[in-house]
Design a protein around this motif. Sequence first.
Motif, short mmCIF file in Angstrom:
data_model
loop_
_atom_site.label_atom_id
_atom_site.label_comp_id
_atom_site.label_asym_id
_atom_site.label_seq_id
_atom_site.Cartn_x
_atom_site.Cartn_y
_atom_site.Cartn_z
N PRO A 80 -51.00 1.43 47.06
CA PRO A 80 -50.93 1.64 45.61
C PRO A 80 -50.45 0.37 44.90
N TYR A 81 -51.07 0.07 43.76
CA TYR A 81 -50.70 -1.13 43.01
C TYR A 81 -51.07 -0.95 41.55
N HIS A 82 -50.45 -1.75 40.72
CA HIS A 82 -50.92 -1.95 39.34
C HIS A 82 -50.73 -3.42 39.03
N MET A 83 -51.27 -3.87 37.90
CA MET A 83 -51.39 -5.30 37.72
C MET A 83 -51.09 -5.73 36.28
N ARG A 84 -50.48 -6.92 36.17
CA ARG A 84 -50.39 -7.62 34.88
C ARG A 84 -51.33 -8.82 35.00
N LEU A 85 -52.46 -8.75 34.29
CA LEU A 85 -53.45 -9.83 34.31
C LEU A 85 -53.35 -10.60 33.00
N PHE A 86 -52.80 -11.80 33.09
CA PHE A 86 -52.65 -12.64 31.90
C PHE A 86 -54.00 -13.23 31.53
N GLN A 87 -54.44 -12.97 30.31
CA GLN A 87 -55.67 -13.56 29.79
C GLN A 87 -55.31 -14.75 28.92
N THR A 88 -55.69 -15.92 29.34
CA THR A 88 -55.31 -17.12 28.60
C THR A 88 -56.39 -18.18 28.69
N GLN A 89 -56.64 -18.85 27.60
CA GLN A 89 -57.61 -19.95 27.56
C GLN A 89 -56.96 -21.28 27.91
N THR A 90 -55.65 -21.34 27.81
CA THR A 90 -54.89 -22.54 28.19
C THR A 90 -54.02 -22.20 29.38
N PRO A 91 -53.51 -23.18 30.11
CA PRO A 91 -52.67 -22.88 31.27
C PRO A 91 -51.49 -21.97 30.93
N LEU A 92 -51.28 -20.97 31.77
CA LEU A 92 -50.15 -20.06 31.58
C LEU A 92 -48.84 -20.82 31.69
N VAL A 93 -47.91 -20.52 30.80
CA VAL A 93 -46.61 -21.19 30.78
C VAL A 93 -45.54 -20.18 31.18
N PRO A 94 -44.60 -20.55 32.07
CA PRO A 94 -43.54 -19.63 32.47
C PRO A 94 -42.42 -19.58 31.43
N ASN A 95 -42.73 -19.00 30.29
CA ASN A 95 -41.77 -18.97 29.19
C ASN A 95 -41.31 -17.54 28.91
N GLU A 96 -40.62 -17.37 27.79
CA GLU A 96 -40.07 -16.06 27.44
C GLU A 96 -41.17 -15.02 27.27
N TYR A 97 -42.32 -15.43 26.72
CA TYR A 97 -43.41 -14.48 26.51
C TYR A 97 -43.93 -13.97 27.85
N ALA A 98 -44.23 -14.88 28.76
CA ALA A 98 -44.77 -14.47 30.06
C ALA A 98 -43.78 -13.59 30.81
N LEU A 99 -42.51 -13.99 30.78
CA LEU A 99 -41.48 -13.23 31.47
C LEU A 99 -41.34 -11.83 30.87
N GLY A 100 -41.23 -11.75 29.55
CA GLY A 100 -41.03 -10.47 28.89
C GLY A 100 -42.23 -9.55 29.03
N SER A 101 -43.43 -10.10 28.93
CA SER A 101 -44.61 -9.24 29.02
C SER A 101 -44.82 -8.72 30.43
N ALA A 102 -44.41 -9.50 31.44
CA ALA A 102 -44.49 -9.01 32.82
C ALA A 102 -43.47 -7.90 33.05
N LEU A 103 -42.26 -8.11 32.58
CA LEU A 103 -41.21 -7.09 32.76
C LEU A 103 -41.55 -5.81 32.02
N ALA A 104 -42.26 -5.94 30.89
CA ALA A 104 -42.63 -4.75 30.11
C ALA A 104 -43.62 -3.88 30.86
N VAL A 105 -44.40 -4.46 31.75
CA VAL A 105 -45.41 -3.71 32.51
C VAL A 105 -44.85 -3.20 33.84
N MET A 106 -43.82 -3.87 34.33
CA MET A 106 -43.23 -3.48 35.61
C MET A 106 -42.66 -2.06 35.52
N GLU A 107 -42.81 -1.28 36.60
CA GLU A 107 -42.37 0.10 36.61
C GLU A 107 -41.24 0.31 37.61
#
Length: 390
Positions: A80-107
């Motif tokens: 069993p799995y679920h996924m956070r797939l970041f859609q980005t046209q520029t390189p993904l940056v490990p910033n507050e947005y990426a961190l927060g949006s991943a944690l928001a999806v984590m269960e």
Amino acid sequence: MAKIWERPIKELAGLEYPCSCGRTHKVDIQAIRVGSGCIKELPQILKDLGATRIFMLADNNTYEAGGRQVEELLKEAGLPYHMRLFQTQTPLVPNEYALGSALAVMESQDDMLLAVGSGTLNDLTKYISARTGVPYVIAATAPSMDGYASTVSPMILDGIKTTLPAVYPAAIVADVDIMKDAPMPMLTAGFGDIIGKYTALCDWRLSRQLFDEYYCEEAATLVERALEKCAENAKGLAQRDPQAVEAVTEALILSGVAMGLVGNSRPASGAEHHMAHYWEMDALRRGEEHPLHGNSVGSAAVVSASLYELAAKELPEGFTPPDKDKIIACLEAAGATVSPKDLGIRRDLCLEALLHAMKMRDRFTILRFMDGKGLLSACAVELTNRFYNS
């Protein structure tokens, strides 16, 4: 018992042993796989680690590189799995947005994190693992940096690059069939990051000789052997030769293992990394893109080796400096950038980094050595003129 550098990389997982340096070393990674087709081992590794609910992180690029295949493997294995797939046209940056949006999806039921990617996704997932206590596995997609096996996460917070404490991955799976198809700048970045160890190890030895800083010969040798194997495969990397890609990938992982053995980044990071970080932070302040970290490290290693060359008469008797010509030859053979000018670093920034990058952390390197001799300012000007007037 075989020396650590004599063991196949797979056998380093979970290793614990008393070292000749006087410390007991331990590798807290439970599984390491590098090779052609090894991604197929991922489901069993996850099961062996006790995973029952997986939170997978990828971006649109890494999903196409390996994530789609990983997803199919998870389905076939009934994991069993679920996924956070970041859609980005520029390189993904490990910033507050990426961190927060991943944690928001984590269960709350998630008991295993699975990153499919390289630098940013590894750093992001590693930090989430450290903060939540949920272990993570990295399915690598590019041999672009040496952080796969490290215990720190470089993050961008408030626009500033900050290195935060993190954890080892529970497992590293690096399929060469996936890695060899990464964009060429990512291949040369991993190679440049490894070639930078020539000057990093010299900085460490210089500090040991002058100040008796703690030094582990076995960790240094582990990095040296991996480094030499990469150097031998430089031309092959430019052709995406699987053997060369495997050599670089193993070297990057072994570099991280060496850092874990000694408890800091000394075996893998010296003046060349400080200058590369200085260049990167300048770009972040300006809101500009910057070269991949490893490509900056490779060029900065040439600068650092050039400083050693200028310091020849000041170095302790019997000290062996890095071989600048060999560093340049390796980078050129691999198709990597050699000079900061060719990398796109501004002339004024190159000079500024030579003068001030040593202040980024309390670590003795050739920069501090030259500064202590009162020679850094003059040498910085001379080297900048040499790189930018040629």
